[in-house]
Design an enzyme around this catalytic site. Structure first.
Site, short mmCIF file in Angstrom:
data_model
loop_
_atom_site.label_atom_id
_atom_site.label_comp_id
_atom_site.label_asym_id
_atom_site.label_seq_id
_atom_site.Cartn_x
_atom_site.Cartn_y
_atom_site.Cartn_z
N SER A 80 54.76 79.56 68.35
CA SER A 80 55.45 80.83 68.08
C SER A 80 54.43 81.96 68.19
CB SER A 80 56.01 80.78 66.66
OG SER A 80 56.41 82.06 66.22
N TYR A 87 57.03 79.57 57.54
CA TYR A 87 57.16 79.45 58.99
C TYR A 87 55.83 79.75 59.68
CZ TYR A 87 59.24 80.14 63.65
OH TYR A 87 59.55 80.04 64.99
P1 NAD Z 1 68.01 76.87 67.08
O1 NAD Z 1 68.35 77.04 65.63
O2 NAD Z 1 69.04 77.21 68.11
O3 NAD Z 1 67.54 75.39 67.38
C1 NAD Z 1 66.94 74.55 66.45
C2 NAD Z 1 67.33 73.11 66.74
O4 NAD Z 1 66.69 72.25 65.81
C3 NAD Z 1 68.84 72.88 66.59
O5 NAD Z 1 69.30 72.18 67.74
C4 NAD Z 1 68.96 71.99 65.35
O6 NAD Z 1 70.00 71.04 65.48
C5 NAD Z 1 67.62 71.30 65.33
N1 NAD Z 1 67.27 70.89 63.97
C6 NAD Z 1 67.26 71.68 62.87
N2 NAD Z 1 66.92 70.95 61.79
C7 NAD Z 1 66.70 69.67 62.24
C8 NAD Z 1 66.34 68.45 61.61
N3 NAD Z 1 66.11 68.40 60.29
N4 NAD Z 1 66.22 67.34 62.36
C9 NAD Z 1 66.48 67.38 63.69
N5 NAD Z 1 66.82 68.51 64.35
C10 NAD Z 1 66.93 69.64 63.63
O7 NAD Z 1 66.70 77.74 67.28
P2 NAD Z 1 65.71 77.96 68.52
O8 NAD Z 1 65.39 79.39 68.56
O9 NAD Z 1 66.20 77.30 69.75
O10 NAD Z 1 64.40 77.21 67.99
C11 NAD Z 1 63.77 76.14 68.65
C12 NAD Z 1 62.28 76.17 68.35
O11 NAD Z 1 61.70 77.33 68.91
C13 NAD Z 1 61.92 76.18 66.87
O12 NAD Z 1 60.78 75.37 66.66
C14 NAD Z 1 61.57 77.64 66.63
O13 NAD Z 1 60.69 77.80 65.56
C15 NAD Z 1 60.92 77.97 67.95
N6 NAD Z 1 60.82 79.40 68.26
C16 NAD Z 1 61.94 80.16 68.43
C17 NAD Z 1 61.78 81.51 68.74
C18 NAD Z 1 62.95 82.42 68.97
O14 NAD Z 1 62.74 83.63 69.12
N7 NAD Z 1 64.18 81.93 69.00
C19 NAD Z 1 60.51 82.06 68.88
C20 NAD Z 1 59.40 81.26 68.70
C21 NAD Z 1 59.56 79.92 68.40
#
Ligand code: NAD
Length: 249
Positions: free
Chosen positions: A141, A154
């Site tokens: 991130s 986080y």
């Molecule tokens: P999202 O909420 O759409 O996806 C998260 C996924 O993780 C979901 O499919 C959910 O089912 C799964 N999940 C949650 N808890 C779980 C558990 N206990 N066991 C198994 N699966 C689980 O969000 P996203 O934005 O797609 O996030 C994906 C990754 O990217 C994360 O690690 C997040 O920190 C990272 N990230 C996102 C952003 C952003 O701007 N969206 C930026 C930097 C990093």
């Protein structure tokens, strides 16, 4: 060089958002894909992978429970006989000021975002060491570099993801395993819905992004295919920002 034909990938958190897009990107490049989620249904992602002519294996597991992790990797090896690519993407965020941050929020975030990343790397790493090859891509991130606001757990977890990536690169580069991380910028997914709904924060964020737009899940397809393919065979322990220029400001 970028073909993943014949490769087997495991993508966590693949039901929605960035994980789903990366699973599809890997399938488009030729990989069969095991998709993991705890709650969100995987049917749509599975159907989209299959529509590309690839095999899809849905796995329901709560990755915040350390005891469930060995079974996930074992299920992939049982189905496909190997594991070439691991994308540690599942992650959650809890937004409350540090002084009010509940202990349960801290532990929930660390259990999934940090502990599950290490234990999945460990399980997959054992298979890859035996194979003599493998690619691991951890999702970091901007908060692997910066402090963020109201998200202390986080931020700690994502700094930790960068640390695990470097630590394991040192141990496993000589064993044919490339482990790197992608640090997405501000991407339009469920994870940032709260931020985007806050007009002031949303405007401040957009003003700082040189490309002038939020990222989309599709923006990660190219970088993940690159890090999963032969094209990145001499890259180890890096955290690559895919952020529309955020870190350049
Ligand atoms: P999202 O909420 O759409 O996806 C998260 C996924 O993780 C979901 O499919 C959910 O089912 C799964 N999940 C949650 N808890 C779980 C558990 N206990 N066991 C198994 N699966 C689980 O969000 P996203 O934005 O797609 O996030 C994906 C990754 O990217 C994360 O690690 C997040 O920190 C990272 N990230 C996102 C952003 C952003 O701007 N969206 C930026 C930097 C990093």
């Amino acid at each position: 060089m970028f073909s993943l034909q014949g490769k087997v990938a495991l993508v966590t958190g693949a039901a929605t958002g960035l994980g789903k897009a990366m699973a599809l990107g890997l399938a488009e490049a030729g990989a069969d894909v095991a998709l993991v989620s705890n709650r969100s249904p995987l049917d749509e992602a599975v159907a989209e992978v299959q529509a590309l002519g690839r095999k899809a294996l849905p796995i329901v597991a709560d990755l915040s429970q350390e005891s469930e992790i060995p079974g996930v990797v074992a299920a992939v090896v049982k189905e496909f006989g190997r594991l070439d690519i691991l994308v540690n993407n599942a992650g959650i965020i809890r937004r409350t000021p540090a002084a009010d941050h509940a202990a349960s929020d801290w532990h929930d975030v660390i259990d999934l975002n940090l502990n599950s990343v290490f234990f999945l790397c460990q399980q997959a790493g054992r298979v890859m060491i035996e194979q003599g090859s493998g690619k691991i891509i951890n999702i970091a991130s901007m908060l692997s570099y910066q402090g963020g606001i109201n998200v202390p757990g986080y931020t700690a977890s994502k700094h930790g993801v960068a640390g695990i990536t470097k630590a394991l690169a040192n141990e496993w580069a000589s064993k044919g395993i490339n482990i790197n991380a992608i640090a997405p910028g501000y991407m339009s997914t469920d994870n940032t819905a709260q931020l985007r709904a806050d007009q002031d924060r949303s405007r401040q964020i957009l003003e700082r992004i040189p490309q002038g737009r939020w990222g989309t899940p599709e923006d990660l397809k190219g970088p993940v295919v690159f890090l999963a393919s032969e094209a990145s065979d001499y890259m180890n322990g890096h955290v690559i920002c895919v952020d529309g220029g955020w870190m350049a400001r």
